[in-house]
Design a protein around this motif. Sequence first.
Motif, PDB file in Angstrom:
ATOM      1  N   MET A   1       5.838  -0.931   1.549  1.00 28.83           N
ATOM      2  CA  MET A   1       5.669   0.512   1.724  1.00 28.83           C
ATOM      3  C   MET A   1       6.028   1.155   0.393  1.00 28.83           C
ATOM      4  O   MET A   1       7.196   1.281   0.047  1.00 28.83           O
ATOM      5  CB  MET A   1       6.585   1.004   2.849  1.00 28.83           C
ATOM      6  N   GLN A   2       5.015   1.558  -0.363  1.00 28.70           N
ATOM      7  CA  GLN A   2       5.257   1.959  -1.745  1.00 28.70           C
ATOM      8  C   GLN A   2       6.226   3.138  -1.859  1.00 28.70           C
ATOM      9  O   GLN A   2       7.147   3.107  -2.668  1.00 28.70           O
ATOM     10  CB  GLN A   2       3.939   2.297  -2.431  1.00 28.70           C
TER      11      GLN A   2
ATOM     12  N   ILE B   1      10.464  -1.518   0.864  1.00 29.92           N
ATOM     13  CA  ILE B   1      10.168  -0.254   0.183  1.00 29.92           C
ATOM     14  C   ILE B   1       9.973  -0.627  -1.276  1.00 29.92           C
ATOM     15  O   ILE B   1      10.927  -0.929  -1.990  1.00 29.92           O
ATOM     16  CB  ILE B   1      11.295   0.771   0.383  1.00 29.92           C
ATOM     17  N   SER B   2       8.733  -0.622  -1.703  1.00 32.91           N
ATOM     18  CA  SER B   2       8.366  -1.432  -2.866  1.00 32.91           C
ATOM     19  C   SER B   2       8.166  -0.684  -4.175  1.00 32.91           C
ATOM     20  O   SER B   2       8.178  -1.307  -5.245  1.00 32.91           O
ATOM     21  CB  SER B   2       7.084  -2.215  -2.550  1.00 32.91           C
ATOM     22  N   GLU B   3       7.976   0.658  -4.132  1.00 38.31           N
ATOM     23  CA  GLU B   3       7.679   1.374  -5.382  1.00 38.31           C
ATOM     24  C   GLU B   3       8.260   2.791  -5.336  1.00 38.31           C
ATOM     25  O   GLU B   3       7.629   3.751  -5.770  1.00 38.31           O
ATOM     26  CB  GLU B   3       6.164   1.424  -5.627  1.00 38.31           C
ATOM     27  N   LEU B   4       9.457   2.928  -4.865  1.00 41.14           N
ATOM     28  CA  LEU B   4      10.013   4.238  -4.559  1.00 41.14           C
ATOM     29  C   LEU B   4      10.236   5.108  -5.793  1.00 41.14           C
ATOM     30  O   LEU B   4      10.836   4.688  -6.775  1.00 41.14           O
ATOM     31  CB  LEU B   4      11.345   4.051  -3.819  1.00 41.14           C
TER      32      LEU B   4
ATOM     33  N   ASP C   1       0.838  -1.201   0.000  1.00 40.02           N
ATOM     34  CA  ASP C   1       0.000   0.000   0.000  1.00 40.02           C
ATOM     35  C   ASP C   1       0.870   1.247   0.000  1.00 40.02           C
ATOM     36  O   ASP C   1       2.083   1.176   0.225  1.00 40.02           O
ATOM     37  CB  ASP C   1      -0.940   0.014   1.211  1.00 40.02           C
ATOM     38  N   TYR C   2       0.235   2.379  -0.249  1.00 39.01           N
ATOM     39  CA  TYR C   2       0.925   3.663  -0.238  1.00 39.01           C
ATOM     40  C   TYR C   2       0.436   4.490   0.957  1.00 39.01           C
ATOM     41  O   TYR C   2      -0.539   4.144   1.617  1.00 39.01           O
ATOM     42  CB  TYR C   2       0.665   4.430  -1.543  1.00 39.01           C
TER      43      TYR C   2
END
Length: 365
Positions: free
Chosen positions: A244-245, A273-276, A212-213
Amino acid sequence: MIIPLRNCCCFVLLINVLLFAGACKKKSNPAPTADPTLQSTAPFLMGSAVGSDAIKGSYNYQGTLINEYNSVTSDYQLKFDWVEPQQGVFNYADGDYIVAFATQHHMRVHAHNFIWHQALPNWVINFQGDSLAWENLFKTHIESEATHYKGQVASWDVVNEAIRDDDGTLRNKDVNPGDGSIWRQHLGADYIARAFQYAHEADPNALLFYNDYGQEWGGVKLDSIIALVTSLKNRGIPISGVGMQMHIDINASNAGITAALKRLAATGLKVHISELDISVNPNNDPNIVFTSDLQTTQAAKYRFIAETYRATVPAAQQYGITTWEFCDADSWIPAFFHRKDWPLLFDSDYKKKAAYFGLLKGLKD
């Protein structure tokens, strides 16, 4: 002056010895060391979202990816509407390409995602059936995709963005356009737990994440994410970690980032940290110029994130840092928000930006 023959021979011998010694000394110099990369510097795996077309279409894209990263996340190619465009008809070609490329280059694959309230084909949006029919649709999709990639991917985002921004409740019916979840409407509040169970039954060795973001905002959004993943863990639901997007901008609160990482780590789950990416134009300024000051500010934020992740998340829980693509030309932000922006580590020519060096410093200092 005439040099005696014996002395001349000795002189020549001395010269040869000195020349040989010099040659040996030159050969013994160490070879120049390679420049550090993200993957060679980080104490955990460094990842990027990738698309199959980008890998196929650009030598520079491939080269940068292979050199800098040892983990990949599927960008769009494993989402519901791509994989199952018609009921029971599965399209794995592009996902298979990403997995094969990653395997060839010894990269971990993090798959994204099984269940989301967006990226749904029309047949799901218009589906007519009772609760049992909906459950079968839901279960069949998860089990089919998980089984296809069993043993090939290391982890999955099982459920993506299930929590509302405004009040922290589960997405249900639309209040704002696009906010509702068809899954919550038809399957009830516990659909999330069942999604994890179905995925685990199909691939018991895969690590399973809730993604999620907005955790860095704090407040009800973070509280609800913590409550959700903690409840799943305490119930024995097979959840491995939380994503943690981190789609943020240069004004994001450092205190908020730190607090969120500490609270996520306190769950005992792995933290990804999945979508930085870090936007530099959150105000949609059409005349913005990517000045040196903006570049420095962005680099400092990337550095802070890496340093804080390393300092607040125990090593055993560090699943890594993944950027959402790595080159500005491939970022989703300019097209989605219709604005100029430079949110990633490499410019459009795949040259390293100040942001790259900021992140690199944060990974080692």
